[in-house]
Design a protein around this motif. Sequence first.
Motif, PDB file in Angstrom:
ATOM      1  N   HIS A 200       0.549  -1.182   0.114  1.00  0.00           N
ATOM      2  CA  HIS A 200       0.143   0.166   0.153  1.00  0.00           C
ATOM      3  C   HIS A 200       0.877   1.455  -0.323  1.00  0.00           C
ATOM      4  CE1 HIS A 200      -2.991  -3.053   0.761  1.00  0.00           C
ATOM      5  NE2 HIS A 200      -4.369  -1.354   0.809  1.00  0.00           N
ATOM      6  N   ALA A 201       2.365   0.464   0.029  1.00  0.00           N
ATOM      7  CA  ALA A 201       3.213   2.691   0.267  1.00  0.00           C
ATOM      8  C   ALA A 201       3.663   2.372  -1.053  1.00  0.00           C
ATOM      9  CB  ALA A 201       3.759   2.451   1.153  1.00  0.00           C
ATOM     10  N   PHE A 202       3.826   1.651  -2.170  1.00  0.00           N
ATOM     11  CA  PHE A 202       4.252   2.062  -3.271  1.00  0.00           C
ATOM     12  C   PHE A 202       2.749   1.697  -4.457  1.00  0.00           C
ATOM     13  CE2 PHE A 202       7.435   0.888  -0.731  1.00  0.00           C
ATOM     14  CZ  PHE A 202       8.656   1.729  -0.802  1.00  0.00           C
ATOM     15  N   ILE A 203       3.354   2.198  -5.777  1.00  0.00           N
ATOM     16  CA  ILE A 203       2.555   1.830  -6.997  1.00  0.00           C
ATOM     17  C   ILE A 203       3.189   1.205  -7.587  1.00  0.00           C
ATOM     18  CG2 ILE A 203       1.435   4.498  -7.340  1.00  0.00           C
ATOM     19  CD1 ILE A 203       3.053   4.948  -9.108  1.00  0.00           C
ATOM     20  N   GLU A 204       2.013   0.579  -8.366  1.00  0.00           N
ATOM     21  CA  GLU A 204       3.199  -1.001  -9.152  1.00  0.00           C
ATOM     22  C   GLU A 204       3.890  -0.137 -10.208  1.00  0.00           C
ATOM     23  OE1 GLU A 204       0.826  -3.438 -11.026  1.00  0.00           O
ATOM     24  OE2 GLU A 204       0.310  -4.400  -9.452  1.00  0.00           O
ATOM     25  N   TYR A 205       5.338  -1.213 -10.203  1.00  0.00           N
ATOM     26  CA  TYR A 205       6.170  -0.925 -10.876  1.00  0.00           C
ATOM     27  C   TYR A 205       6.988   0.189 -10.341  1.00  0.00           C
ATOM     28  CZ  TYR A 205       4.723  -4.159 -14.332  1.00  0.00           C
ATOM     29  OH  TYR A 205       3.790  -5.286 -14.307  1.00  0.00           O
TER      30      TYR A 205
ATOM     31  N   ASN B  78      10.181   1.318  -8.700  1.00  0.00           N
ATOM     32  CA  ASN B  78      11.589   1.451  -7.654  1.00  0.00           C
ATOM     33  C   ASN B  78      11.332   1.223  -6.025  1.00  0.00           C
ATOM     34  OD1 ASN B  78      13.787   1.037  -6.778  1.00  0.00           O
ATOM     35  ND2 ASN B  78      15.107   0.877  -8.693  1.00  0.00           N
ATOM     36  N   ILE B  79      11.181   0.893  -5.440  1.00  0.00           N
ATOM     37  CA  ILE B  79      11.492   0.656  -4.219  1.00  0.00           C
ATOM     38  C   ILE B  79      12.849   0.850  -3.275  1.00  0.00           C
ATOM     39  CG2 ILE B  79       9.047  -0.415  -3.798  1.00  0.00           C
ATOM     40  CD1 ILE B  79      10.605  -2.742  -2.981  1.00  0.00           C
ATOM     41  N   GLY B  80      13.795   0.729  -4.072  1.00  0.00           N
ATOM     42  CA  GLY B  80      14.873   1.024  -3.479  1.00  0.00           C
ATOM     43  C   GLY B  80      15.251   0.141  -2.553  1.00  0.00           C
ATOM     44  N   LYS B  81      16.028   0.879  -0.782  1.00  0.00           N
ATOM     45  CA  LYS B  81      16.254   0.565   0.240  1.00  0.00           C
ATOM     46  C   LYS B  81      15.357  -0.845   0.872  1.00  0.00           C
ATOM     47  CE  LYS B  81      15.163   4.686   2.833  1.00  0.00           C
ATOM     48  NZ  LYS B  81      15.747   5.238   3.497  1.00  0.00           N
ATOM     49  N   TYR B  82      13.563  -0.516   0.504  1.00  0.00           N
ATOM     50  CA  TYR B  82      12.552  -1.076   1.135  1.00  0.00           C
ATOM     51  C   TYR B  82      12.997  -2.200   0.905  1.00  0.00           C
ATOM     52  CZ  TYR B  82      11.326   3.766   2.466  1.00  0.00           C
ATOM     53  OH  TYR B  82      11.519   5.035   3.212  1.00  0.00           O
ATOM     54  N   TYR B  83      12.780  -2.124  -0.229  1.00  0.00           N
ATOM     55  CA  TYR B  83      13.346  -4.133  -0.723  1.00  0.00           C
ATOM     56  C   TYR B  83      14.010  -5.205   0.235  1.00  0.00           C
ATOM     57  CZ  TYR B  83      13.800  -8.502  -2.636  1.00  0.00           C
ATOM     58  OH  TYR B  83      13.939  -9.976  -3.683  1.00  0.00           O
ATOM     59  N   ASP B  84      15.047  -4.351   0.620  1.00  0.00           N
ATOM     60  CA  ASP B  84      16.272  -5.108   1.199  1.00  0.00           C
ATOM     61  C   ASP B  84      15.854  -5.117   2.882  1.00  0.00           C
ATOM     62  OD1 ASP B  84      18.011  -5.101  -0.842  1.00  0.00           O
ATOM     63  OD2 ASP B  84      18.886  -3.459  -0.532  1.00  0.00           O
ATOM     64  N   LEU B  85      15.092  -4.497   3.100  1.00  0.00           N
ATOM     65  CA  LEU B  85      14.353  -4.205   4.714  1.00  0.00           C
ATOM     66  C   LEU B  85      13.446  -5.355   4.689  1.00  0.00           C
ATOM     67  CD1 LEU B  85      13.762  -2.278   7.584  1.00  0.00           C
ATOM     68  CD2 LEU B  85      11.857  -1.057   5.783  1.00  0.00           C
ATOM     69  N   LEU B  86      12.326  -5.027   3.533  1.00  0.00           N
ATOM     70  CA  LEU B  86      11.600  -6.550   3.568  1.00  0.00           C
ATOM     71  C   LEU B  86      11.786  -7.510   3.598  1.00  0.00           C
ATOM     72  CD1 LEU B  86       9.253  -4.569   1.445  1.00  0.00           C
ATOM     73  CD2 LEU B  86       8.709  -4.580   3.761  1.00  0.00           C
ATOM     74  N   PHE B  87      13.051  -7.682   3.109  1.00  0.00           N
ATOM     75  CA  PHE B  87      13.658  -9.140   2.775  1.00  0.00           C
ATOM     76  C   PHE B  87      14.640  -9.826   4.155  1.00  0.00           C
ATOM     77  CE2 PHE B  87      16.626 -12.285   0.929  1.00  0.00           C
ATOM     78  CZ  PHE B  87      15.707 -13.083   0.589  1.00  0.00           C
ATOM     79  N   TYR B  88      15.133  -8.832   4.857  1.00  0.00           N
ATOM     80  CA  TYR B  88      15.774  -8.742   5.669  1.00  0.00           C
ATOM     81  C   TYR B  88      14.811  -9.106   6.683  1.00  0.00           C
ATOM     82  CZ  TYR B  88      19.924  -9.213   8.545  1.00  0.00           C
ATOM     83  OH  TYR B  88      21.104  -9.002   9.911  1.00  0.00           O
ATOM     84  N   ALA B  89      13.612  -8.172   7.440  1.00  0.00           N
ATOM     85  CA  ALA B  89      12.644  -8.847   8.216  1.00  0.00           C
ATOM     86  C   ALA B  89      12.270 -10.229   8.240  1.00  0.00           C
ATOM     87  CB  ALA B  89      11.709  -7.789   7.755  1.00  0.00           C
ATOM     88  N   LEU B  90      12.047 -10.614   6.609  1.00  0.00           N
ATOM     89  CA  LEU B  90      11.012 -12.112   6.482  1.00  0.00           C
ATOM     90  C   LEU B  90      12.329 -13.098   7.131  1.00  0.00           C
ATOM     91  CD1 LEU B  90       9.256 -11.495   3.343  1.00  0.00           C
ATOM     92  CD2 LEU B  90       8.476 -10.797   5.864  1.00  0.00           C
ATOM     93  N   GLN B  91      13.483 -12.602   6.325  1.00  0.00           N
ATOM     94  CA  GLN B  91      14.846 -13.897   7.078  1.00  0.00           C
ATOM     95  C   GLN B  91      14.997 -13.817   8.348  1.00  0.00           C
ATOM     96  OE1 GLN B  91      18.435 -12.069   5.210  1.00  0.00           O
ATOM     97  NE2 GLN B  91      18.662 -13.846   3.888  1.00  0.00           N
ATOM     98  N   LYS B  92      14.236 -12.614   8.958  1.00  0.00           N
ATOM     99  CA  LYS B  92      14.658 -13.003  10.716  1.00  0.00           C
ATOM    100  C   LYS B  92      13.689 -13.586  11.174  1.00  0.00           C
ATOM    101  CE  LYS B  92      18.267 -10.441  11.509  1.00  0.00           C
ATOM    102  NZ  LYS B  92      19.825 -11.095  12.682  1.00  0.00           N
ATOM    103  N   ILE B  93      11.846 -13.559  10.299  1.00  0.00           N
ATOM    104  CA  ILE B  93      11.269 -13.963  11.094  1.00  0.00           C
ATOM    105  C   ILE B  93      10.919 -15.304  10.732  1.00  0.00           C
ATOM    106  CG2 ILE B  93       8.420 -14.071  10.848  1.00  0.00           C
ATOM    107  CD1 ILE B  93       8.601 -10.347  10.189  1.00  0.00           C
ATOM    108  N   ASP B  94      11.379 -15.818   9.283  1.00  0.00           N
ATOM    109  CA  ASP B  94      11.613 -17.393   9.260  1.00  0.00           C
ATOM    110  C   ASP B  94      12.471 -17.952   9.954  1.00  0.00           C
ATOM    111  OD1 ASP B  94      10.782 -19.021   6.705  1.00  0.00           O
ATOM    112  OD2 ASP B  94      13.268 -19.001   7.000  1.00  0.00           O
TER     113      ASP B  94
END
Length: 251
Positions: free
Chosen positions: A104-109, A111-127
Motif C-alpha cells: 500500500h506504500a508504493f504504486i506498481e513498478y 522502484n522501492i530501493g532500500k525498502y526491498y532489502d528491509l523487507l527481505f531482511y525482516a522476513l529472514q529474521k522472522i523465518d
Amino acid sequence: MARELKEVQGIIFKRQKFHEADLLAKIVTQKNGIITMIARGALRPKSKLGASLLNFSFGTYVIYSSGQGLSNLRTYKNVKQFDGIFNDLTKNAYASFILDLADHAFIEYQNIGKYYDLLFYALQKIDAGTDPEMITQMVQMQLLAAYGVAPELRHCVICGKEQGEFDYSIKQGGILCSQHFYVDSARLHLLPKETAVLRTIALLPFERLGTVKINSATKKATRKAIDRIYQETIDLNLKTKKFLDELNLSM
C-alpha cells in the motif's frame, strides 16, 4: 508500450485464482517494484508454475512485461521458500502484514530501493525465529517515510534538543523534549524508555533488525503507539492487520 522478456528477483506475497486454471500473483522485486503476474494454466495438474507461486517463495521469475498492467510469467529459476513463515500461523500473519503494508506504500513498478532489502531482511529474521512483533514494529516505523510521513526522531521538533526525556507528538510529526511537552496536550504520553524504543527502531540500520530486545509491557505500549501513528496519519484498514490483532488477542 512493447512487451519485453525480463528477469526479476523477488518475493511472492499474494496469489489468487483467476479464471479456471490461471493464477494471479503479486511479487515485490528488487528493481522493478511490485508487479502483478498472471501465470497461465498454473492450476493445471501438470503445470510447474503453481509451486513457484506459493506465498513467501522467493527467487528469479522470467516475465513478459511492458512496465505497466499485468505481466505474464513464463518460467522461474532458483525459487526457494521461507518455510518457517509458510508453516507457522503466527509468523505467517506478521509477514503477511509487513508485505501488505509495503504493497500500500508504493504504486506498481515503482522502484522501492532500500525498502526491498528491509523487507527481505525482516522476513529472514522472522523465518529464523526472531521475535516477529519487534521486527514488525521496526518495519512499520521505517515504512512511514515511504508513505510520505516520516517523523522527526533525531531531535525535538521545536528546539532541536537531542538528549533527555522525550515524548511523541503525532500533531507535531515527531518527538518533543520535556521542555516542550506543553506544545501538544494530545501527545502520546509515553514513558521515556518507550519513546526511546520508537526512536531506536525507526533509525536503526535494517542489518541490525532483531538486536533490540524489550520487555512485554514496553512492546505492548510501543505497538499501541505505532497503531495510533498509522491510524491518525495514514488511516489504513488492512485485513492483514485486523487478523494479526485478532491473533494477538487470542494468544
